[in-house]
Design an enzyme around this catalytic site. Structure first.
Site, short mmCIF file in Angstrom:
data_model
loop_
_atom_site.label_atom_id
_atom_site.label_comp_id
_atom_site.label_asym_id
_atom_site.label_seq_id
_atom_site.Cartn_x
_atom_site.Cartn_y
_atom_site.Cartn_z
N ASP A 1 0.85 -1.18 0.00
CA ASP A 1 0.00 0.00 0.00
C ASP A 1 0.89 1.25 0.00
OD1 ASP A 1 -2.31 1.60 0.48
OD2 ASP A 1 -3.15 -0.02 1.70
N ASP B 1 -3.15 4.55 -2.29
CA ASP B 1 -4.16 5.09 -1.39
C ASP B 1 -4.70 6.43 -1.91
OD1 ASP B 1 -5.38 4.88 1.33
OD2 ASP B 1 -4.28 6.73 1.69
N GLU C 1 -6.98 3.54 -5.38
CA GLU C 1 -8.19 3.81 -4.62
C GLU C 1 -8.70 5.18 -5.04
OE1 GLU C 1 -9.85 4.22 -0.06
OE2 GLU C 1 -7.94 5.07 -0.61
N HIS D 1 -10.91 -2.62 4.62
CA HIS D 1 -10.70 -2.17 6.00
C HIS D 1 -11.45 -0.89 6.34
CE1 HIS D 1 -8.07 0.08 3.47
NE2 HIS D 1 -7.82 0.92 4.45
N ASP D 2 -12.06 -0.26 5.34
CA ASP D 2 -12.79 0.99 5.58
C ASP D 2 -14.30 0.81 5.55
OD1 ASP D 2 -10.44 2.51 5.71
OD2 ASP D 2 -10.39 2.78 3.53
C1 GLC Z 1 -7.80 5.49 2.47
C2 GLC Z 1 -7.53 4.34 3.39
C3 GLC Z 1 -8.04 4.69 4.74
C4 GLC Z 1 -7.30 5.90 5.21
C5 GLC Z 1 -7.39 7.04 4.21
C6 GLC Z 1 -6.37 8.10 4.49
O1 GLC Z 1 -9.14 5.73 2.28
O2 GLC Z 1 -8.09 3.19 2.87
O3 GLC Z 1 -7.94 3.65 5.65
O4 GLC Z 1 -7.82 6.32 6.44
O5 GLC Z 1 -7.13 6.62 2.90
O6 GLC Z 1 -5.08 7.62 4.19
#
Ligand code: GLC
Length: 546
Positions: free
Chosen positions: A95, A196, A248, A322-323
């Site tokens: 990541d 990310d 993402e 995880h979110d």
């Molecule tokens: C992404 C991650 C999340 C994190 C955010 C800030 O959305 O998946 O867990 O809090 O980015 O880095």
């Protein structure tokens, strides 16, 4: 394309398996569970960050991009993991958190010490007046997106937590640092990367959001976004023929994603988008509950399938990460139909066009944590929103109910291995409590059951690996107006699959011409192919042309 026949498994290392009783998952713990993942059949593991971080946002606040947090292990542990995974034919994805760093990162510390070079790594701006930030943007974790630094009489931008300062990607030195970090991990043998919130790196302007929303229109899919990604690609992973990348993409559009992942290899291989995971947000607001809007869910899934397909672009397919709260609690039924709905969600997702991602515990049907007290929650987003909702006058009971449905901690409780203390995750004190469900929902029990959700995932993964129609087939939506069934066909010249999924706990009927099809996989034992089919609660069936 090397990844069209592959399935990715996501490990949240902090909660996967502890090997040294400190209550944290670690690399040795992961190594001890690789046989389990091999048995499941996955091709890649994506790990959430295990590098040095104050853990304010569980590793997404990076203090050092090149070293493991010792709580996870050492570089030697990682080399062992990498070798053991390779033996089992499993590749690794890391990541990369490049929109921001922790304020504990040495770049930020130097910036704060007044080093001009490093101040330019971040986004410092003058306020609009004394005590007034540069604009009205809101942090994604509640409150203003700017923090005042008295010493400079300036504010720095943080789209997330106040300890996550946004990097300034207009600065070529920042872009070079990021490419160097990717190359560093490539030199350690990592071929896979997840980027990310990568579509937030190009900010268009710093004006007020006129709708008093949160400012996202000025920093999402910004004007330089595609150029930055192409440059990163050229200067790092793009040089590796075996690379696999996923971005993402927060609040993005199909038009942009077609460019991010259109198969020409210039940007990324595939994208995560989140629209389908907002169909239970009332008025698009995460902290306001409503039952899932099934018609929107269907429409969004189909639109993204078709929109990406038309441009030969590629989706990452996922219900969980995880979110997100657990899909079985959200779109399925984690009580009387846990097994049926767990399998149904798996089929609905895995048979679509794209690369499926399985989030740890999904394959055994882990439900939400259902914590009953705010002291059990750890996530900064949850604890922040708790305060905000309190100030808005909501009752304790109401807030806990909202968190039970929406908190990211629902995904982050320990992996449920067996029914011993702490779900077999640790014999120390876990950093977050195990969910009560571990007594009945756990890996040990699942593996004893030949008809388990896990066994169903194994079959779906096998299909992805071996069947061209699953890998490459055209996606064609069916029964688009049906209020209970999500149905589609996958078709190649030689083959055709029809996938029918009842998303509800009631029987429902489907009229389709199914002449010449036979049942390939179902979550009920005695499914029969009829032109007028009655699907039972959460019944899900894959039909194959004879
Ligand atoms: C992404 C991650 C999340 C994190 C955010 C800030 O959305 O998946 O867990 O809090 O980015 O880095």
């Amino acid at each position: 394309m090397g990844f069209r026949d592959k399935v990715v498994y996501q490990i949240y290392p902090k909660s996967f398996q502890d090997s040294n009783s400190d209550g944290w998952g670690d690399i040795q713990g992961i190594i001890s569970r690789l046989d389990y993942l091999e048995k499941l059949g996955i091709n890649y593991i994506w790990f959430n960050p295990m590098i040095v971080s104050p853990q304010r946002d569980n590793g997404y606040d990076v203090a050092d991009y090149r070293n493991f947090d010792p709580r996870y292990g050492t570089m030697e542990d990682f080399e062992q993991l990498s070798a053991e995974a390779a033996k089992r034919g499993i590749g690794l994805m890391f990541d990369m958190v490049f929109n921001h760093t922790s304020t504990e990162h040495e770049w930020f510390k130097k910036a704060m010490a007044g080093d001009e070079k490093y101040k330019k790594y971040y986004i410092f701006r003058k306020g609009k007046g004394p005590g007034v930030p540069p604009n009205n943007w809101q942090s994604k974790f509640a409150g203003p997106a700017w923090e005042y630094v008295e010493k400079f009489d300036e504010w720095y931008l943080h789209l997330f937590d106040v300890t996550q300062a946004d990097l300034d990607w207009t600065n070529p030195e920042v872009r070079k640092e990021c490419a160097d970090i990717v190359n560093y991990w490539r030199s350690k043998g990592v071929h896979g990367f997840r980027f990310d919130v990568i579509n937030l790196i190009s900010k268009s302007s710093f004006e007020d959001d006129p709708n008093n929303f949160d400012g996202r229109q000025f920093y999402t899919d910004g004007p330089m976004e595609h150029e930055y990604l192409q440059e990163l690609n050229r200067n790092s992973f793009g040089q590796d023929p075996d690379h696999v990348t996923v971005g993402e993409m927060s609040s993005t559009t199909i038009d942009n994603c077609v460019r991010y992942a259109n198969g020409d290899g210039k940007e990324l291989d595939m994208v995560f988008s989140f629209h389908h995971l907002k169909v239970d947000y009332k008025n698009q607001k995460k902290w306001e509950l409503q039952p899932m809007d099934f018609m929107s869910l269907k429409r969004l899934l189909s639109d993204w399938q078709i929109g990406m397909q038309e441009a030969d672009a590629w989706n990452a397919l996922f219900w969980n990460c995880h979110d997100q709260p657990r899909s079985i609690s959200r779109f399925g039924n984690d009580k009387e139909y846990r097994k049926e709905s767990g399998k149904m969600l798996a089929t609905a997702l895995h048979m679509m066009r794209g690369t499926p991602y399985i989030y740890q515990g999904e394959e055994i049907g882990m439900p939400n944590a259902y914590f009953t007290d705010i002291s059990q929650y750890v996530d900064v987003e949850s604890t922040n929103i708790y305060k905000v909702l309190k100030e808005e006058g909501k009752s304790e009971e109401e807030i806990i109910h909202i968190l039970q449905e929406r908190s990211r901690d629902n995904a982050r409780t320990p992996m449920q291995w067996d029914d011993t203390a702490n779900a077999g995750f640790t014999d120390g004190t876990p950093w977050i409590q195990a969910a009560e469900s571990y007594h009945t929902v756990n890996v040990k029990k699942t593996l004893e059951d030949p008809d388990s959700i896990f066994a169903h995932y194994q079959k779906l993964i096998e299909m992805r690996k071996t069947m061209p129609v699953v890998q490459e087939g055209l996606f064609i939506p069916l029964l688009q107006e049906h209020p209970k069934i999500f149905a589609y066909e996958r078709r190649t010249e030689e083959d055709s699959l029809i996938v029918l999924n009842n998303f509800f706990a009631e029987e429902t009927e489907a009229d389709l011409d199914l002449e010449g099809y036979e049942v390939y996989l179902s979550n009920y034992k005695d499914t029969e192919v009829l032109n007028h089919m009655i699907l039972r609660p959460y019944e899900s069936v894959i039909l194959k042309k004879k």
